[in-house]
Scaffold this motif. Structure first.
Motif, PDB file in Angstrom:
ATOM      1  N   TYR A 130       4.315 -23.633   8.511  1.00 39.35           N
ATOM      2  CA  TYR A 130       4.268 -23.520  10.211  1.00 39.35           C
ATOM      3  C   TYR A 130       2.840 -22.454  10.340  1.00 39.35           C
ATOM      4  O   TYR A 130       3.162 -21.471   9.853  1.00 39.35           O
ATOM      5  N   TYR A 131       1.973 -22.988  11.062  1.00 38.82           N
ATOM      6  CA  TYR A 131       0.910 -22.024  11.510  1.00 38.82           C
ATOM      7  C   TYR A 131       0.718 -22.574  12.923  1.00 38.82           C
ATOM      8  O   TYR A 131       0.173 -23.435  13.314  1.00 38.82           O
ATOM      9  N   ASP A 132       0.370 -21.102  13.575  1.00 40.04           N
ATOM     10  CA  ASP A 132      -0.252 -21.158  14.759  1.00 40.04           C
ATOM     11  C   ASP A 132      -1.948 -21.356  14.815  1.00 40.04           C
ATOM     12  O   ASP A 132      -2.467 -20.298  14.117  1.00 40.04           O
ATOM     13  N   ALA A 133      -2.426 -21.784  15.669  1.00 39.91           N
ATOM     14  CA  ALA A 133      -4.076 -21.899  15.866  1.00 39.91           C
ATOM     15  C   ALA A 133      -4.651 -22.152  17.163  1.00 39.91           C
ATOM     16  O   ALA A 133      -3.915 -22.822  17.803  1.00 39.91           O
ATOM     17  N   TYR A 134      -5.835 -21.791  17.543  1.00 40.91           N
ATOM     18  CA  TYR A 134      -6.365 -22.293  18.443  1.00 40.91           C
ATOM     19  C   TYR A 134      -7.464 -23.162  18.263  1.00 40.91           C
ATOM     20  O   TYR A 134      -8.248 -23.181  17.119  1.00 40.91           O
ATOM     21  N   PRO A 135      -7.513 -24.521  19.000  1.00 43.19           N
ATOM     22  CA  PRO A 135      -8.368 -25.583  18.495  1.00 43.19           C
ATOM     23  C   PRO A 135     -10.016 -25.456  18.955  1.00 43.19           C
ATOM     24  O   PRO A 135     -10.027 -24.569  20.065  1.00 43.19           O
ATOM     25  N   LYS A 136     -10.813 -26.037  18.111  1.00 45.47           N
ATOM     26  CA  LYS A 136     -12.167 -25.548  18.479  1.00 45.47           C
ATOM     27  C   LYS A 136     -12.744 -26.846  18.002  1.00 45.47           C
ATOM     28  O   LYS A 136     -12.542 -27.562  16.902  1.00 45.47           O
ATOM     29  N   ASN A 137     -14.053 -27.141  18.508  1.00 47.70           N
ATOM     30  CA  ASN A 137     -15.071 -28.199  18.236  1.00 47.70           C
ATOM     31  C   ASN A 137     -15.376 -28.006  16.864  1.00 47.70           C
ATOM     32  O   ASN A 137     -15.937 -27.195  16.462  1.00 47.70           O
ATOM     33  N   LEU A 138     -15.417 -29.004  16.006  1.00 44.26           N
ATOM     34  CA  LEU A 138     -16.154 -29.044  14.805  1.00 44.26           C
ATOM     35  C   LEU A 138     -17.433 -28.615  14.560  1.00 44.26           C
ATOM     36  O   LEU A 138     -18.005 -28.088  13.639  1.00 44.26           O
ATOM     37  N   ASN A 139     -18.210 -28.959  15.658  1.00 46.80           N
ATOM     38  CA  ASN A 139     -19.479 -28.602  15.789  1.00 46.80           C
ATOM     39  C   ASN A 139     -19.789 -27.074  15.772  1.00 46.80           C
ATOM     40  O   ASN A 139     -20.922 -26.830  15.621  1.00 46.80           O
ATOM     41  N   ASP A 140     -18.668 -26.297  16.285  1.00 48.67           N
ATOM     42  CA  ASP A 140     -18.957 -25.021  16.396  1.00 48.67           C
ATOM     43  C   ASP A 140     -18.612 -24.208  15.058  1.00 48.67           C
ATOM     44  O   ASP A 140     -18.638 -23.059  15.046  1.00 48.67           O
ATOM     45  N   PHE A 141     -18.388 -24.998  14.041  1.00 44.10           N
ATOM     46  CA  PHE A 141     -17.925 -24.511  12.650  1.00 44.10           C
ATOM     47  C   PHE A 141     -19.417 -23.964  11.955  1.00 44.10           C
ATOM     48  O   PHE A 141     -20.082 -24.489  11.631  1.00 44.10           O
ATOM     49  N   LYS A 142     -19.165 -22.587  11.879  1.00 39.47           N
ATOM     50  CA  LYS A 142     -20.369 -21.860  11.192  1.00 39.47           C
ATOM     51  C   LYS A 142     -19.941 -21.451   9.739  1.00 39.47           C
ATOM     52  O   LYS A 142     -21.081 -20.903   9.150  1.00 39.47           O
ATOM     53  N   ALA A 143     -18.782 -21.039   9.387  1.00 44.73           N
ATOM     54  CA  ALA A 143     -18.443 -20.421   8.251  1.00 44.73           C
ATOM     55  C   ALA A 143     -18.609 -21.395   7.092  1.00 44.73           C
ATOM     56  O   ALA A 143     -19.053 -22.452   7.210  1.00 44.73           O
ATOM     57  N   LYS A 144     -18.264 -21.116   5.827  1.00 40.90           N
ATOM     58  CA  LYS A 144     -18.496 -21.527   4.731  1.00 40.90           C
ATOM     59  C   LYS A 144     -17.089 -21.886   4.155  1.00 40.90           C
ATOM     60  O   LYS A 144     -16.157 -20.979   4.282  1.00 40.90           O
ATOM     61  N   LEU A 145     -16.922 -22.892   3.570  1.00 40.99           N
ATOM     62  CA  LEU A 145     -15.791 -23.558   3.183  1.00 40.99           C
ATOM     63  C   LEU A 145     -15.312 -22.754   1.919  1.00 40.99           C
ATOM     64  O   LEU A 145     -16.153 -22.594   1.317  1.00 40.99           O
ATOM     65  N   VAL A 146     -14.120 -22.316   1.882  1.00 37.64           N
ATOM     66  CA  VAL A 146     -13.447 -21.656   0.582  1.00 37.64           C
ATOM     67  C   VAL A 146     -12.661 -22.837  -0.386  1.00 37.64           C
ATOM     68  O   VAL A 146     -12.598 -22.493  -1.517  1.00 37.64           O
ATOM     69  N   ALA A 147     -12.367 -23.802   0.317  1.00 38.85           N
ATOM     70  CA  ALA A 147     -11.778 -24.844  -0.456  1.00 38.85           C
ATOM     71  C   ALA A 147     -11.942 -26.227   0.235  1.00 38.85           C
ATOM     72  O   ALA A 147     -11.889 -26.228   1.647  1.00 38.85           O
ATOM     73  N   GLY A 148     -11.805 -27.420  -0.267  1.00 37.04           N
ATOM     74  CA  GLY A 148     -11.743 -28.734   0.581  1.00 37.04           C
ATOM     75  C   GLY A 148     -13.193 -29.083   0.727  1.00 37.04           C
ATOM     76  O   GLY A 148     -14.052 -28.706   0.294  1.00 37.04           O
ATOM     77  N   ARG A 149     -13.386 -30.013   1.816  1.00 37.21           N
ATOM     78  CA  ARG A 149     -14.587 -30.556   2.087  1.00 37.21           C
ATOM     79  C   ARG A 149     -14.765 -30.721   3.652  1.00 37.21           C
ATOM     80  O   ARG A 149     -13.637 -30.175   4.513  1.00 37.21           O
ATOM     81  N   MET A 150     -15.764 -31.095   4.346  1.00 35.66           N
ATOM     82  CA  MET A 150     -15.968 -31.370   5.735  1.00 35.66           C
ATOM     83  C   MET A 150     -15.133 -32.625   6.331  1.00 35.66           C
ATOM     84  O   MET A 150     -14.977 -33.605   5.235  1.00 35.66           O
ATOM     85  N   PRO A 151     -14.493 -32.741   7.311  1.00 34.31           N
ATOM     86  CA  PRO A 151     -13.661 -33.805   7.856  1.00 34.31           C
ATOM     87  C   PRO A 151     -14.665 -34.994   8.185  1.00 34.31           C
ATOM     88  O   PRO A 151     -15.838 -34.690   8.304  1.00 34.31           O
ATOM     89  N   GLU A 152     -14.123 -36.018   7.800  1.00 35.69           N
ATOM     90  CA  GLU A 152     -14.825 -37.371   8.011  1.00 35.69           C
ATOM     91  C   GLU A 152     -14.231 -38.194   9.010  1.00 35.69           C
ATOM     92  O   GLU A 152     -15.034 -39.218   9.529  1.00 35.69           O
TER      93      GLU A 152
END
Length: 734
Positions: free
Chosen positions: A353-375
């Motif tokens: 169970y996890y709470d989060a605020y939604p945000k546009n994928l275009n605003d993602f600036k960090a680096k992935l530490v696991a996994g891949r980008m959404p398709e």
């Protein structure tokens, strides 16, 4: 011209009264060369100080041109000395850091002479006393005889009718003493010269009158030579007001003429600048931090650099709006789906169970530490703090590539798959969920639905649904055709024939951004028995009273258009300028920090403001006492100015200029240091932290505080200087 009638002078010290002289009766006229002699302590110097207005008297009456002086204030005696008296002191009382020229020019400045006149008069006077060749020599480098000649030149420069000399040859060799005696005799042809000496023989050849004192009384008053009529000209009065330019020039000269004194004052004022600056910025910092410790019932994201924008005309934002805002100055980033910044969602499955605020994928600036980008639209990235318990490196595999349910509104759910995980600095226990455009549009629409007031008009009755309610809530359903509605049979009672099916209803949605209405036809009604069959939903109790409409109509009612955006400014200190710019561009701005309900500012006002005022006052007094010690070395200088006839107000202005000059230099050095820190040339975390809360107006306020502080310090010092008579003040500094 000068008459003493039963004049007495007393001194008070520690409850004891001592007599300087008692019941003296004397008359003096222009053209006389009067020599007052007597053993040490006989009262001769005290008498001279009273005659010249350097000291007060307690009994009898002193007349100047027939006018009584017993009512004179200190300022009156200063004016008297300025107009009538030229002083020659035993210890010269010259300004050692000045040149010979500057010492003589000083008295002319005090008497209001202009610069051009001073340049003409000083060389002539120095030539008369044989000191022209030493005009540019500092007085401190002269011999005793030379200093006394400069002292005489200063007395001559005033062109007063009276010259008084206290032991003018006491510290000189016989040759120098003879020269001084001759010079004074020459002066006496058109002036009244009164000389006090313990060595009468040095002046005997020139004296026209001899007065001897003993034990505070005149025991002998003998006319030595007759005064010719032509030797007694009319009394000359020479005095003018010291100009503002002269006060400024004198104050600036005094700022730098003694370098150790200047450096000490500079250090003190630098301390004052930094201390006041630190306290001021600390207060602003506390107020700023307190303003962040608030709450708001609607917004969740309180970032101080966040600004909400709506269009002036209430229309939805266009691509042109986005481009215009992103190109504006001081704009760091823009969030189109602004409403979602305050729309926390929850992802869950049986174990997570996890709470989060939604945000546009275009605003993602960090680096992935696991996994891949959404398709695909249902694939997302979860970002959270590295210290988050659920996002530790050894647990990421348990979250990655799993599907989670998200509930939108009261009953709409979607499923998303976490395909990437990243770390971001997040102040809180929540995270950020990065989604594709289609999923975000759905969330925006559900957010509008959750935050809108929906009014359904059935017959003549308005049925109201608001966020958190159940009855008359619009729900999208694929089992309802466009233009139609499925309603609870409770609506039957709102129609005359008792039947809602086949009747018209009007649904109007209202929120902060728009109003929109739909005209629909009730195709059918439901009850508890047929609810599941007609809606494909099982929970009748949770949905009883709802009005089911088609997905198309639901989208029309709760538009996907964007009526609000958020911009994050780069420099919070320039927020006011940014707000004004947004207004000029045709938008209505709202800063999030202005929406907070907080008690912080009130607490700052109640507690810290008085404390800050107390600390600034404490700094003032510390600075005053230190500066007073430094200026004490200058007290004799200001006492000399006073003895030469400069009034309290003028001395105060000279001191104002001197201290203000040091303040300006100290403040200038401080501003230079701040500029170097901001440009990265100078590295000082302390200064950098302090300047983060300062704007131009704050620097101006701080500068004003420092000037006011220096003004009060100079005033306090000047008042202390004038508490006693000129001679009393000078004795205290000897």
């Amino acid at each position: 011209m000068i008459q003493l009638k039963n004049v007495s002078k007393f001194y008070y010290s520690k409850g004891m009264i001592a007599s300087g002289f008692s019941r003296v009766n004397l008359n003096f006229d222009v053209g006389e060369f009067v020599v007052i002699t007597g053993e040490s302590g006989s009262g001769k110097s005290t008498l001279l100080n009273v005659i010249s207005g350097l000291d007060s008297y307690e009994e009898g009456e002193l007349y100047i041109e027939g006018k009584e002086t017993s009512h004179y204030l200190a300022s009156d005696f200063e004016e008297y000395r300025k107009k009538y008296i030229g002083n020659i002191f035993q210890h010269f009382n010259l300004v050692g850091s000045y040149t010979v020229y500057q010492n003589v020019a000083l008295i002319l400045r005090i008497n209001g002479y202009k610069k051009k006149e001073i340049k003409e008069k000083v060389p002539a006077i120095l030539k008369r006393v044989g000191m022209l060749r030493y005009a540019k020599t500092k007085v401190s480098k002269l011999s005793g005889g030379q200093k006394q000649r400069v002292s005489i030149a200063r007395a001559l420069a005033k062109e007063t009718a009276i010259v008084v000399a206290d032991e003018p040859t006491g510290n000189l060799d016989s040759e120098s003493a003879e020269g001084i005696a001759q010079l004074l005799q020459e002066i006496s042809k058109d002036k009244l010269v009164i000389v006090v000496t313990h060595n009468y023989d040095q002046f005997a050849p020139y004296a026209t009158r001899k007065i001897k004192m003993h034990d505070g009384k005149v025991v002998e008053d003998e006319q030595m030579k007759p005064i010719k009529e032509e030797q007694a000209p009319e009394l000359q009065v020479s005095a003018g007001s010291m100009s503002a330019a002269s006060k400024l020039r004198l104050g600036l000269r005094n700022t730098f003429n003694i370098i150790p004194k200047f450096l000490l004052l500079l250090v003190v004022f630098l301390f004052v600048v930094v201390a006041v600056f630190s306290e001021y910025t600390t207060l602003k910092n506390s107020d700023e931090e307190a303003s962040k410790m608030g709450y708001n019932d609607y917004f969740s994201n309180y970032s101080e650099n966040r600004v909400l924008l709506k269009r002036n005309d209430g229309a939805p934002f266009t691509e042109q709006d986005y481009q215009t805002l992103q190109a504006a100055g001081n704009v760091g980033s823009l969030v189109k789906e602004d409403i979602l910044l305050d729309y926390m969602i929850s992802m869950e499955d049986d174990q997570f169970y996890y709470d989060a605020y939604p945000k546009n994928l275009n605003d993602f600036k960090a680096k992935l530490v696991a996994g891949r980008m959404p398709e695909t639209n249902k694939e997302v990235i979860l970002a959270g703090d590295q210290d988050d318990y659920y996002l530790q490196e050894d647990t990421l595999d348990q979250i990655l590539n799993k599907t989670y349910k998200i509930t939108l509104g009261q009953d709409t759910t979607v499923k998303v798959k976490i395909v990437g995980i990243a770390y971001e600095e997040i102040e809180g226990w929540w995270g950020t969920l990065y989604l594709q455009d289609a999923m975000l549009e759905k969330m925006v629409r559900e957010s509008y639905g959750s935050n809108s007031k929906v009014t359904t008009t059935a017959g003549d009755t308005n049925l109201i649904y608001e966020a958190g309610g159940q009855y008359y809530r619009p729900i999208a359903s694929d089992k309802v055709k466009a233009g139609e509605a499925l309603a609870s049979e409770e609506l039957n009672g709102y129609y005359k024939n008792g039947k809602a099916a086949g009747q018209e209803i009007r649904m109007k949605a209202e929120n902060l951004f728009y109003e929109r209405a739909l005209d629909l036809k009730i195709a059918d009604t439901y009850n508890k028995k047929n609810f599941t069959a007609k809606t494909d939903l099982n929970d009748f109790e949770a949905n009883d009273g709802a009005i089911f409409i088609s997905t198309q109509d639901y989208r029309k009612l709760f538009t996907k258009d964007n009526y609000q955006v958020t911009v994050y400014v780069n420099d919070v200190k320039e927020m006011d300028a940014a707000i004004k710019a947004f207004q000029n561009m045709g938008y209505v701005p709202l800063t999030l920090k202005d929406t907070l309900v907080t008690m912080g500012s009130e607490l700052i006002s109640i507690v810290q403001v008085p404390m800050s005022v107390f600390l600034v006052v404490a700094v003032f007094f510390i600075a005053y006492f230190v500066i007073q010690l430094i200026l004490r070395s200058r007290s004799s200088y200001f006492s000399i100015l006073r003895m030469l006839g400069l009034a309290k107000k003028s001395i105060r202005r000279v001191l104002d200029v001197e201290l203000a000059a040091v303040v300006n230099i100290a403040y200038g050095l401080f501003l230079a240091a701040v500029a170097l820190v901001r440009q990265g040339v100078l590295h000082s975390e302390y200064l950098k932290t302090l300047t983060d809360y300062m704007g131009i107006s704050d620097y101006v306020i701080l500068y004003g505080v420092l000037l006011v502080m220096s003004y009060f310090i100079s005033g306090k010092f000047a008042r202390k200087l004038f508490k006693k008579t000129a001679m009393g003040s000078f004795r205290e500094e000897e």
